[in-house]
Design an enzyme around this catalytic site. Structure first.
Site: not given
Ligand code: NAD
Length: 470
Positions: A257, A223
């Protein structure tokens, strides 16, 4: 001060992670999670967690994101409760084997599709709706009879800590476990074998997740995000349009998102739309949004600095005021944006809304199609032919017409991206399906037992079969 500095970093000893995964796998293998009773019990327990722990979660969300209580109750706690309510109501129906009418060549017999749990699933969630995005997928995982490992985001440490304390108090600790931490812990988890990985977050980490999953041939649901456009047609009630766009954009300070990322408006409407957006922002958040109880904050200093950089050299018409100490960035609207500017390159994921004029609907569609497929697409129009044209001629995870965000609030509509905005979907029945294997079962009758099908075949049988099949 950064919020992350307030709490000590959670200690899930890396060496304990394999043990914890092994434990929930043992529970699954022993059949603990399969019965409808266990599933129902867990869904009810989750509802109790939300009812009794809701206030704790709402306070944690405020500490992490300055999230107004109204938004925390609706978009986080309430969203999970709605999913759990629906799953409890529909569970018997969802679990019922699906009868299938068999084709002539396999009759007589009985065909059915049985939904079986996948096994142990890993749910990795981001920081922007840290309760909803961890627990909503869990509803599907539990309803489908799986054991689960939950990994909340480290960037919202208060919410992560609150969830880590609440989950074992309410849910079956033999079958549901929560691992706090950041990249190291997620990397250690990804080295384990799961039967499904459900990841919500950004496209870069999604590639890491998919690569790790490939080692075990584990299926994934991703997602992700993207630049969700808003197309505003000519001849429309701009006051209402502006209200609906501004609400979806500035909810959670733009860190949603499916937030409208940019607006493409018919050139004749650009000026009046900008005025209407300014009026909507003022009505929602007053003269100084920093004082508003209804407006949130940017998650951390790094993201605040990223957003501040995006505003450099841009023509700001509304907002632009910022304070990195408070992680505050005012609801901001920008015009005269070059399609090649940094603002138009990546998902903004903050309270900045570029407005770009277009000469007609065709140009708006071409603009959207020249970019990666977004997670959501919004179109505001009074013309059903225009609505149809946008739906037909563009590709996105979902479309919402004459509103923003609402399409993901309906559990009847599967929610997910396409291409770079994600793969797979969930919500309501779609969640149950995501965490189930559709197992085909054919029960053949003992009679007749046509010798024709068995070797030796010979020329006569082959001729007969050829005649029958052609
Ligand atoms: P985040 O930085 O919290 O990362 C998400 C998860 O990935 C965390 O649990 C984190 O610990 C893990 N993570 C981070 N780096 C990692 C790595 N190198 N290796 C393994 N795991 C790792 O969140 P984010 O990615 O900044 O979230 C924002 C993004 O999520 C935006 O692009 C947003 O559009 C998207 N998003 C999508 C939805 C959806 O439902 N489609 C919902 C919310 C957010």
């Amino acid at each position: 001060m950064s919020v992350a500095a307030v709490l000590p970093r959670p200690e899930t000893a890396l060496a304990l992670i394999p043990e914890r995964v092994k434990r929930v796998r043992a529970a699954f293998d022993a059949g603990r999670t399969r019965s409808a009773e266990w599933r129902r019990e867990q869904l009810r327990a989750l509802k109790r967690l939300l009812a009794e722990g809701g206030e704790t979660l709402v306070q944690a969300l405020h500490a992490d994101l300055g999230r107004p209580a109204f938004e925390a109750w609706t978009a986080d706690v309430g969203a999970v409760k709605a999913e759990a309510d629906l799953a409890l109501k529909q569970l018997d129906r969802w679990m019922r084997p699906e009868k299938v009418r068999l084709a002539m060549n396999v009759r007589p017999g009985r065909g059915r599709i049985v939904r079986e749990p996948l096994g142990v699933v890993l749910v990795i969630s981001p920081w922007n709706y840290p309760v909803q995005l961890l627990l909503s997928p869990l509803v599907g995982a539990l309803a489908a009879g799986n054991a689960a490992v939950l990994k909340p985001s480290e960037l919202t440490p208060h919410t992560s800590a609150a969830l880590a304390s609440l989950v074992p108090q309410y849910l079956d600790p033999e079958a549901v476990t929560l691992v706090e931490g950041g990249v190291d812990e997620t990397t250690a988890l990804l080295a384990e074998r799961f039967d499904h990985i459900f990841y919500t977050g950004n496209g870069h980490v999604a590639r890491v997740v998919m690569q790790a999953a490939a080692q075990h041939l584990t299926p994934v649901t991703l997602e992700l995000g993207g630049k969700s456009p808003c197309i505003v047609d000519a001849d429309i009630d701009l006051e209402r349009v502006a209200r609906r766009i501004a609400w979806g954009k500035f909810l959670n300070a733009g860190q949603t998102c499916v937030a409208p990322d940019y607006v493409l408006v018919h050139e004749s409407q650009e000026e009046p739309l900008l005025e209407a957006l300014a009026a909507a922002v003022k009505t929602f958040y007053g003269d100084d949004p920093r004082q508003s109880q209804s407006y949130g904050r940017i998650v951390n200093e790094r993201h605040h600095a990223r957003l501040a950089r995006l505003l450099e050299d841009e023509h700001i018409v509304i907002g632009g005021v910022q304070d990195s100490h408070d992680r505050y960035l005012a609801p901001t609207i920008v015009r005269d944006v070059s399609p090649d500017s940094p603002l138009m390159r990546d998902e903004i994921f903050g309270p900045i809304l570029p407005v770009l004029p277009v000469s007609d609907l065709g140009q708006a569609i071409a603009f959207v199609n020249a970019r990666e497929k977004p997670l959501a697409l919004y179109v505001f129009t009074r013309d059903p032919a225009h609505e149809e044209r946008v739906v037909e001629e563009t590709s996105s995870g979902g479309v919402c017409v004459n509103a923003t965000i609402w399409h993901l609030a309906s559990a009847e509509l599967p929610f997910g991206g396409v291409g770079p905005s994600g793969m797979g979907d969930y919500h309501g029945r779609a969640s149950f399906e995501t965490f189930s294997h559709r197992k085909s079962v054919l029960t053949k009758s003992w009679r007749p037992d046509l010798k024709l099908m068995y070797p030796p075949y010979g020329a006569l049988k082959t001729r007969l079969v050829k005649k029958f099949l052609t």
